[in-house]
Design a protein around this motif. Structure first.
Motif, PDB file in Angstrom:
ATOM      1  N   CYS A  47      46.799  44.381  43.099  1.00  0.00           N
ATOM      2  CA  CYS A  47      46.381  44.556  44.494  1.00  0.00           C
ATOM      3  C   CYS A  47      47.416  45.386  45.266  1.00  0.00           C
ATOM      4  N   TYR A  66      48.310  45.031  48.332  1.00  0.00           N
ATOM      5  CA  TYR A  66      48.887  44.382  49.508  1.00  0.00           C
ATOM      6  C   TYR A  66      50.114  43.525  49.195  1.00  0.00           C
ATOM      7  N   LEU A 104      52.365  38.831  45.960  1.00  0.00           N
ATOM      8  CA  LEU A 104      51.799  38.110  44.818  1.00  0.00           C
ATOM      9  C   LEU A 104      51.306  39.105  43.781  1.00  0.00           C
ATOM     10  N   GLN A 105      50.928  40.302  44.243  1.00  0.00           N
ATOM     11  CA  GLN A 105      50.521  41.392  43.339  1.00  0.00           C
ATOM     12  C   GLN A 105      49.486  40.899  42.319  1.00  0.00           C
ATOM     13  N   CYS A 106      48.395  40.347  42.849  1.00  0.00           N
ATOM     14  CA  CYS A 106      47.342  39.801  41.988  1.00  0.00           C
ATOM     15  C   CYS A 106      46.817  40.861  41.026  1.00  0.00           C
ATOM     16  N   LEU A 140      41.597  36.268  43.695  1.00  0.00           N
ATOM     17  CA  LEU A 140      41.914  37.319  44.661  1.00  0.00           C
ATOM     18  C   LEU A 140      41.561  36.784  46.038  1.00  0.00           C
ATOM     19  N   CYS A 141      42.235  37.260  47.060  1.00  0.00           N
ATOM     20  CA  CYS A 141      41.801  36.917  48.411  1.00  0.00           C
ATOM     21  C   CYS A 141      40.903  38.035  48.929  1.00  0.00           C
ATOM     22  N   LYS A 175      41.324  40.221  51.079  1.00  0.00           N
ATOM     23  CA  LYS A 175      41.976  41.530  51.215  1.00  0.00           C
ATOM     24  C   LYS A 175      41.946  42.272  49.876  1.00  0.00           C
ATOM     25  N   GLY A 176      42.236  41.552  48.809  1.00  0.00           N
ATOM     26  CA  GLY A 176      42.211  42.187  47.495  1.00  0.00           C
ATOM     27  C   GLY A 176      40.815  42.643  47.104  1.00  0.00           C
ATOM     28  N   THR A 180      48.412  33.568  53.772  1.00  0.00           N
ATOM     29  CA  THR A 180      49.025  34.854  53.430  1.00  0.00           C
ATOM     30  C   THR A 180      48.825  35.219  51.961  1.00  0.00           C
ATOM     31  N   MET A 181      48.723  34.233  51.076  1.00  0.00           N
ATOM     32  CA  MET A 181      48.574  34.472  49.629  1.00  0.00           C
ATOM     33  C   MET A 181      47.638  33.421  49.031  1.00  0.00           C
ATOM     34  N   PRO A 182      46.364  33.432  49.406  1.00  0.00           N
ATOM     35  CA  PRO A 182      45.494  32.317  49.008  1.00  0.00           C
ATOM     36  C   PRO A 182      45.481  31.984  47.506  1.00  0.00           C
ATOM     37  N   PRO A 183      45.528  32.972  46.586  1.00  0.00           N
ATOM     38  CA  PRO A 183      45.492  32.547  45.175  1.00  0.00           C
ATOM     39  C   PRO A 183      46.693  31.686  44.771  1.00  0.00           C
TER      40      PRO A 183
HETATM   41  S1  SF4 Z   1      46.965  37.297  47.693  1.00  0.00           S
HETATM   42 FE1  SF4 Z   1      45.430  38.736  48.426  1.00  0.00          FE
HETATM   43  S2  SF4 Z   1      46.628  40.345  49.421  1.00  0.00           S
HETATM   44 FE2  SF4 Z   1      48.037  39.204  48.113  1.00  0.00          FE
HETATM   45  S3  SF4 Z   1      48.041  40.322  46.203  1.00  0.00           S
HETATM   46 FE3  SF4 Z   1      46.521  38.703  45.995  1.00  0.00          FE
HETATM   47  S4  SF4 Z   1      44.585  39.645  46.581  1.00  0.00           S
HETATM   48 FE4  SF4 Z   1      46.213  40.966  47.310  1.00  0.00          FE
END
Ligand code: SF4
Length: 719
Positions: free
Chosen positions: A22, A24, A27-29, A54-55, A57-58, A189-192
């Motif tokens: 990702c 953003y 966490l760099q999902c 992923l959240c 945003k991702g 801020t980092m849901p996963p």
């Molecule tokens: S938590 Fe969301 S913004 Fe952060 S890396 Fe994962 S998908 Fe992207």
């Protein structure tokens, strides 16, 4: 067509795919990008940190690739009309090179400054530092990561001799008996990351959250401590006080692996729990329950984030929690430790390879003669030619355009008009410059002020590496070429270097130093190869990390000095990277916020993020789904406070500090203390929260005090 047969479909080319991460947060999902029928789809990808999650945003990140607001041509400000107008690359880069030459010949080399970002790849952060020190020969370079993790970084360096956000894999969180989160709200801020918190609690672990607001993360907690903003250090001191008096500290660990405990023990002796309760509002019983859960668990993790760190005493506050962790014997104990939850996508790697004012690649200090000699050798320049340390981000921004400050600024991957504290003043400083150059792929609020705007590639259009919050180096893989008219940051820096050589009368195809060949390659693989050499032997040693190694494993953790040797998922198992191998306690003392409440400004103001927006919002505010989810700023008020002010839910209110004001609709919530108001900082214009924030900075890290200042809230009279 044969009888009864279906028409054969001609097999088209397989869809293009890229296994990447990702763009953003830190966490760099892991995600896969797939290009089909001119559309780029985001697919979740199993990766050890996000495990397929992923959240929002991702999920929506690819929507910006073909966004109508995308910049696809350089822009030059027309002196007659004052408007930004499309221009050729030659015209734009010539204007930049000539402008730099003019400013430096009139005012000296340091009159040109560079401002980078924590979202830039390692290769770009490295190239930017080299460009500033060798092509421009200015000492003035810093970056927006100074506003993000710098307090935890400084505290980590002075205690452990190294700054790596998490010195252990993220998966350790899922197995912690006790997990203390201080000023961290990963549920938004980092849901996963919440998957690890869920796993931790399903295993019977205890989650304790310290936050002035009842955040989404605090709602998951077994215990929520809700201190007054700015009192986290007092809470830490009281927790250590209780641990000492109840015999919970690990005396053997303290004796064998640390120095300086006695002074800290004496300092926290004065922080009896009732004193901390009087100051912070956290009940003694909760402080005791927290200390006992930390002191009796086998696997115990303490994490801080921006809530604790973005203060003028951020380094000392983090140090308070590091002291607690050391006294309990956590760092280096299997499954235990202290860590910082890094925020920006490459917040970690971005602070390792030279875009910080005091730093050379590999987390080397620019004032260390041996470090200068090593890096100068890689760059092929005399060590004496390298400039000395510059100044931290806010000081740099606040000096722009002043008689003694830089007269030109080049910005890469940052939007300080929205993200800097006391932003109205910083916006004025930017307007005072002789030359402002912004490289970005969208017209951010900062780019809108520029004399020259250079359109850059997006994350899916270039290769590179990122270093996530665990210190794990990852591959960012390009799915496709940048659109016509767009260049990568690396290509821009390489071209600009050649043009500067030309205007300085040197051979533009050669390095400014004694090395033959191009000074800055535009290919990320070549830059990474050079970065490995430059970082070799440094604290953040990437010498043994190759792109192939990252590809065949799930990344590689630094330090990794040898291509054939191991990487380092866990630090501190046997020693700390300090001269004597021991971690260092530092006695720290609570002090008030830089600005205290008064009759004219009776409320505390604090800022933060919301789930659907990211940082200054330049990107996420343009994604329709995210904009629907979080369309505008708001001011969160407790209903009791709103009642006293005569404010109703949704009504516009004005938040006023000594520095400026913002206007946004009131959002009434019992999640906030009645003496505190909150606003997210993702918006510019009249709703800019950073018009209000305090520019007092931490004396060690240069971190501004985003998390607390004194304000009043007023109703906005509407016609
Ligand atoms: S938590 Fe969301 S913004 Fe952060 S890396 Fe994962 S998908 Fe992207």
């Amino acid at each position: 067509m044969t009888d009864g047969a279906r028409p054969a479909t001609a097999p088209g080319p397989p869809p293009r795919e890229a296994a990447t991460h990702c763009p953003y947060c830190a966490l760099q999902c892991g995600m896969t990008l797939r290009e089909e029928n001119d559309r780029v789809a985001v697919l979740p990808r199993q990766f050890p940190t996000n495990r397929g999650g992923l959240c929002q945003k991702g999920w929506t990140a690819a929507e910006l690739l073909d966004h109508p607001d995308r910049l696809t041509s350089p822009l030059l400000r027309d002196p007659a009309s004052g408007e930004l107008r499309p221009a050729t690359w030659d015209a734009a880069l010539d204007r930049v090179a000539e402008g730099i030459r003019g400013v430096q010949s009139g005012h000296g080399r340091d009159a040109v400054a560079v401002f980078g970002g924590g979202g830039l790849t390692n290769e770009k952060a490295y190239a930017l530092g080299k460009f500033a020190r060798v092509a421009l020969r200015t000492r003035h370079i810093d970056y927006n990561g100074r506003f993000c993790m710098s307090s935890a970084a400084a505290a980590g360096m002075r205690a452990f001799g190294v700054d790596r956000g998490l010195p252990f894999p993220l998966s350790d969180l899922g197995r912690a008996d006790t997990l203390l989160l201080v000023g961290a709200n990963p549920a938004e801020t980092m849901p996963p990351l919440v998957r690890w918190l869920t796993e931790q609690r399903q295993r019977g672990g205890k989650l304790i959250v310290v936050d002035p607001r009842v955040t989404a993360t605090a709602r998951l907690a077994d215990l929520h401590l809700q201190p007054l903003p700015g009192t986290d250090l007092a809470v830490a001191s009281a927790l250590l006080h209780i641990a000492v008096t109840e015999g919970l500290v690990d005396k053997d660990y303290i004796a064998a692996r640390t120095t300086g405990f006695e002074e800290v023990r004496r300092a926290v002796a004065a922080w009896w729990p009732a004193r901390a309760e009087a100051l912070s509002g956290v009940p003694v019983a909760d402080l005791e329950a927290t200390a006992r859960a930390l002191g009796t668990g086998e696997r115990v993790v303490i994490l801080t984030a921006r809530g604790a760190e973005q203060h003028a005493k951020g380094v000392d506050t983090v140090t308070g929690y590091v002291n607690l962790a050391l006294a309990l014997g956590l760092p280096g104990r299997p499954g235990s430790g202290y860590g910082c939850l890094t925020g920006q996508g490459n917040g970690q790697g971005g602070r390792e390879h030279g875009q910080k004012a005091d730093q050379l690649p590999g987390y080397r200090r620019i004032d260390d003669p041996a470090a200068r000699a090593h890096v100068a050798g890689v760059w092929g320049v005399p060590a004496d030619d390298l400039p000395g340390p510059g100044v931290p981000a806010y000081r740099l921004l606040d000096s722009l355009g002043t008689p003694d400050g830089p007269k030109a600024l080049l910005v890469f991957g940052s939007n300080p008009v929205v993200s800097a504290p006391r932003a109205t003043r910083i916006e004025g400083r930017l307007r005072d410059l002789d030359l402002l150059v912004v490289a970005d792929f969208l017209l951010s609020e900062t780019a809108a002020l520029a004399d020259v705007v250079l359109p850059t590639a997006q994350w899916a259009e270039e290769d590179g590496t990122m270093t996530n919050l665990e210190g794990r180096v990852l591959r960012r893989r390009a799915l496709r070429e940048p659109p016509p008219g767009v260049r990568t940051d690396l290509a821009i820096l390489a071209d600009l270097t050649a043009r500067l050589a030309q205007v300085q009368g040197r051979d533009p195809s050669q390095s400014p130093g004694v090395n033959k060949g191009p000074f800055l390659p535009a290919e990320p693989a070549a830059v990474f190869a050079e970065l490995r050499r430059a970082s070799a032997g440094g604290i953040a040693d990437y010498a043994g990390i190759t792109w192939e190694r990252i590809d065949t494993h799930d990344g590689a953790y630094w330090p990794c000095p040898d291509p054939d040797g191991p990487d380092t998922p866990r630090l501190f198992a046997e020693r700390f990277p300090t001269p004597d191998g021991r971690a260092r306690f530092h006695a720290v003392e609570h002090r008030p916020a830089a600005e205290e409440v008064s009759a004219a400004y009776p409320l505390h103001f604090t800022t933060g993020r919301v789930l659907a927006q990211y940082q200054s919002g330049t990107q996420t505010r343009r994604v329709p789904a995210l904009n629907r989810a979080a369309p505008e700023a708001f001011v969160e008020l407790h209903p009791d406070l709103a009642g006293r002010l005569g404010v109703t839910d949704g009504e516009p209110v004005r938040v006023v500090s000594r520095r400026g004001e913002m206007v946004a609709p009131a959002r009434l919530s019992t999640a906030i203390r009645p003496d505190t108001v909150f606003a997210p900082f993702h918006w510019g214009g009249a709703a800019r929260a950073n018009s209000v924030t305090n520019d007092a900075v931490d004396p060690v890290s240069g971190m501004p005090e985003f998390k607390i200042c004194a304000v009043r809230v007023e109703r906005v009279e509407t016609p």
